[in-house]
Design an enzyme around this catalytic site. Structure first.
Site, PDB file in Angstrom:
ATOM      1  N   HIS A 135     -35.725 -20.247 -18.900  1.00 37.33           N
ATOM      2  CA  HIS A 135     -34.859 -21.507 -18.650  1.00 37.33           C
ATOM      3  C   HIS A 135     -33.327 -21.310 -19.193  1.00 37.33           C
ATOM      4  CE1 HIS A 135     -39.135 -22.863 -20.442  1.00 37.33           C
ATOM      5  NE2 HIS A 135     -38.798 -23.898 -19.359  1.00 37.33           N
TER       6      HIS A 135
ATOM      7  N   GLU B  68     -43.990 -26.829 -10.604  1.00 33.70           N
ATOM      8  CA  GLU B  68     -45.214 -26.339 -11.453  1.00 33.70           C
ATOM      9  C   GLU B  68     -45.841 -27.585 -11.715  1.00 33.70           C
ATOM     10  OE1 GLU B  68     -44.132 -23.835 -14.637  1.00 33.70           O
ATOM     11  OE2 GLU B  68     -45.693 -24.601 -15.896  1.00 33.70           O
TER      12      GLU B  68
ATOM     13  N   GLU C 286     -50.150 -23.326 -13.344  1.00 33.15           N
ATOM     14  CA  GLU C 286     -50.488 -22.915 -14.652  1.00 33.15           C
ATOM     15  C   GLU C 286     -51.841 -23.207 -14.945  1.00 33.15           C
ATOM     16  OE1 GLU C 286     -47.411 -23.157 -17.674  1.00 33.15           O
ATOM     17  OE2 GLU C 286     -48.927 -23.517 -19.153  1.00 33.15           O
TER      18      GLU C 286
ATOM     19  N   HIS D   1     -52.402 -26.066 -17.474  1.00 34.57           N
ATOM     20  CA  HIS D   1     -52.227 -27.371 -17.037  1.00 34.57           C
ATOM     21  C   HIS D   1     -53.232 -27.922 -16.368  1.00 34.57           C
ATOM     22  CE1 HIS D   1     -47.570 -26.510 -17.412  1.00 34.57           C
ATOM     23  NE2 HIS D   1     -48.106 -26.348 -18.444  1.00 34.57           N
TER      24      HIS D   1
ATOM     25  N   ASP E 221     -48.620 -18.998 -13.756  1.00 29.23           N
ATOM     26  CA  ASP E 221     -48.144 -19.072 -15.068  1.00 29.23           C
ATOM     27  C   ASP E 221     -49.384 -18.936 -15.816  1.00 29.23           C
ATOM     28  OD1 ASP E 221     -45.440 -19.480 -15.062  1.00 29.23           O
ATOM     29  OD2 ASP E 221     -45.212 -21.349 -16.001  1.00 29.23           O
TER      30      ASP E 221
ATOM     31  N   ASP F 215     -51.974 -28.373 -24.403  1.00 29.00           N
ATOM     32  CA  ASP F 215     -51.330 -27.138 -23.748  1.00 29.00           C
ATOM     33  C   ASP F 215     -51.309 -26.165 -24.851  1.00 29.00           C
ATOM     34  OD1 ASP F 215     -50.190 -25.640 -21.837  1.00 29.00           O
ATOM     35  OD2 ASP F 215     -48.411 -26.877 -21.734  1.00 29.00           O
TER      36      ASP F 215
ATOM     37  N   ASP G 178     -51.156 -22.944 -24.298  1.00 27.82           N
ATOM     38  CA  ASP G 178     -50.477 -21.695 -23.899  1.00 27.82           C
ATOM     39  C   ASP G 178     -50.988 -20.256 -24.597  1.00 27.82           C
ATOM     40  OD1 ASP G 178     -48.998 -23.045 -22.182  1.00 27.82           O
ATOM     41  OD2 ASP G 178     -47.385 -23.311 -23.713  1.00 27.82           O
TER      42      ASP G 178
ATOM     43  N   ASP H 263     -46.733 -17.199 -19.492  1.00 29.88           N
ATOM     44  CA  ASP H 263     -46.337 -18.452 -19.977  1.00 29.88           C
ATOM     45  C   ASP H 263     -47.345 -18.741 -21.164  1.00 29.88           C
ATOM     46  OD1 ASP H 263     -45.268 -20.823 -20.820  1.00 29.88           O
ATOM     47  OD2 ASP H 263     -45.421 -21.879 -19.132  1.00 29.88           O
TER      48      ASP H 263
HETATM   49  C1  XUL Z   1     -44.599 -26.261 -20.008  1.00 30.89           C
HETATM   50  C2  XUL Z   1     -44.437 -25.248 -18.982  1.00 30.89           C
HETATM   51  C3  XUL Z   1     -43.153 -24.785 -18.916  1.00 30.89           C
HETATM   52  C4  XUL Z   1     -42.540 -24.351 -17.726  1.00 30.89           C
HETATM   53  C5  XUL Z   1     -41.521 -24.015 -17.231  1.00 30.89           C
HETATM   54  O1  XUL Z   1     -45.961 -26.815 -20.326  1.00 30.89           O
HETATM   55  O2  XUL Z   1     -45.173 -24.647 -18.712  1.00 30.89           O
HETATM   56  O3  XUL Z   1     -42.585 -23.836 -19.919  1.00 30.89           O
HETATM   57  O4  XUL Z   1     -43.415 -23.102 -17.170  1.00 30.89           O
HETATM   58  O5  XUL Z   1     -40.514 -25.152 -17.661  1.00 30.89           O
HETATM   59 CO    CO Z   2     -45.430 -22.975 -17.219  1.00 32.09          CO
END
Ligand code: XUL
Ligand code: CO
Length: 433
Positions: A98, A229, A265, A268, A293, A304, A306, A336
């Site tokens: 980012h 996304e 992702e 998600h 992702d 989430d 991750d 991610d």
């Molecule tokens: C948030 C997410 C972000 C995006 C980029 O859940 O996945 O990090 O990948 O903004």
């Molecule tokens: Co992401």
């Protein structure tokens, strides 16, 4: 001093060692970058990318606790730390970031842009020295308080304007660094209460915002893929980019489908109530799967988290879809994912990436076996044979009428009961894992 000497003195070079035993984790047991499978090297099928915000900015802080991960590159003033992070990050083939991970936000737009210029100058220099490339850039349009009611869907056009100015700069940076993709994740593009929200107006503003981004991209000659996304919720109660199908419908409704693909992702996707591979398959079926992702959640938590993707079943299904669509380029598999707050050793960060890369390499090999073997694809084909000739073929061509269907039933009577054989498919699939 190189990043290796400065930050990673005790980390060995990771090489391919197919004979590695269970305790030998400082090597790839499956990932062999140059090995060619179905006409492409593993490196080209997988296109791994390390993400800046988790791996280099992450501190382990959560809503309930202070940082637990003490990284040597996060020390000094915000600008000093930003430059140390850039140097530390240059050990991988691709990276994603980012704008606000790369350089701290200033007190004005101009100051933020200057910070970004200064740190991305260093990033460009290091990219040229090391051959590392940007898989994608994105703008953080959700952390600053100005974005609490959304960015391009904010009820105040002043905030939309700020987001636009930030994206304009983000696109300039993408061009400068040769980014292969540009991602939009609409974390606060949604609502918490339907009572204070004009959904129709917000969707239109968001679509017009994307049109401005497309126009600017064309104007500056930025040659990269735009990606959206999807995520259903978190931080908003409802987010417009709910899942693959919602985003595809939005893009088609507003005539934007030529300009965007999806960055899926899986964490998600599961948050939207779907299975891990669901949105990968849906996006790909529409020719819209642009990048992944690559992470996972915890089925028993439902938010989430991750986590690094380590489940071979999941990686096999993702790679099967990627092979079937002929690859994921110019997208890739971006981790991610963050090490757990409790995984406090620097070594954990490496083991996580090595393990996840190996999980995907194994998924790739499994999927290649499955496809080349032809058993499962043949069984799927067999299920649809009635569409290869006669009336079925007319349905496929779009030339059949309801009268044709009725005449067919009058002639042939009741269709026979045919087993879907789900357990057979599942048992065969397991044989490839
Ligand atoms: C948030 C997410 C972000 C995006 C980029 O859940 O996945 O990090 O990948 O903004
Ligand atoms: Co992401």
């Amino acid at each position: 001093m190189s990043a290796q000497e400065e930050f990673f003195k005790h980390i060995p070079k990771i090489s391919y060692k197919p004979s590695a035993g269970p305790a030998d984790l400082w090597c790839f047991k499956h990932y062999s970058a140059e090995e060619v499978l179905m006409g492409k090297s593993m490196e080209d099928w997988l296109r791994f990318s390390v993400c800046y915000w988790h791996s280099f900015c992450g501190t382990g802080a959560d809503t309930f606790g202070f940082p637990t991960l003490h990284r040597p590159w996060n020390e000094g003033t915000p600008m000093e730390a930003a430059k140390k992070r850039v140097r530390a990050a240059f050990g991988v083939k691709y990276y994603t970031f980012h704008d606000r991970d790369m350089a701290p936000e200033g007190s004005t737009l101009e100051e933020s842009n200057r910070n970004l210029d200064e740190v991305t100058d260093l990033a460009l220099q290091l990219q040229n020295q090391t051959g590392v490339n940007v898989l994608w850039v994105t703008c953080n349009l959700f952390t600053h308080p100005r974005y609490m009611n959304g960015a391009s869907t904010n009820p105040d056009c002043h905030v939309l304007a700020y987001a636009g100015a930030q994206v304009k700069k983000g696109l300039d940076v993408a061009k400068k660094l040769g980014a292969q993709n540009f991602v939009f994740w609409g974390g606060r593009e949604g609502f918490h209460s339907i009572l204070n929200t004009d959904v129709g107006a917000e969707l239109k503003h968001m679509a017009n915002f994307f049109k401005m981004a497309v126009k600017y991209k064309e104007k500056i000659g930025l040659n990269c893929q735009f990606l959206i996304e999807p995520k259903p919720k978190e931080p908003c109660k409802h987010q417009y980019d709910y899942d693959a199908m919602s985003v595809i419908a939005f893009l088609k409704h507003y005539g934007l489908e030529e300009h965007f693909k999806l960055n899926i992702e899986p964490n998600h996707t599961t948050l939207a109530g779907h299975s891990y591979e669901h949105d990968i398959v849906m996006a790909s079926s529409f020719g819209m799967l642009g990048s992944v992702d690559a992470n996972t959640g915890s089925a028993d938590l439902g938010w989430d988290t991750d986590q690094f993707p380590m489940d071979i079943r999941n990686t096999t299904l993702v790679m099967k879809t990627i092979i079937e669509q002929g690859g994921i380029q110019p997208g890739g598999l971006n981790f991610d994912a963050k090490v757990r707050r409790e995984s406090t050793n620097l070594e954990d960060l490496f083991i996580a990436h090595i393990g996840a890369m190996d999980a995907f390499a194994r998924g790739l090999k499994n999927a290649v076996c499955m496809i080349q073997d032809g058993l499962l694809p043949g069984m799927v084909k067999e299920r649809y044979t009635s569409y290869s000739h006669g009336l079925g073929h007319k349905v496929v061509l779009g030339s059949a009428t309801l009268e044709d269907l009725e005449a067919y039933v009058k002639e042939t009577g009741e269709p026979k009961i045919t087993s879907g054989k789900q357990e057979t498919f599942e048992s065969i699939f397991n044989r490839y894992l």
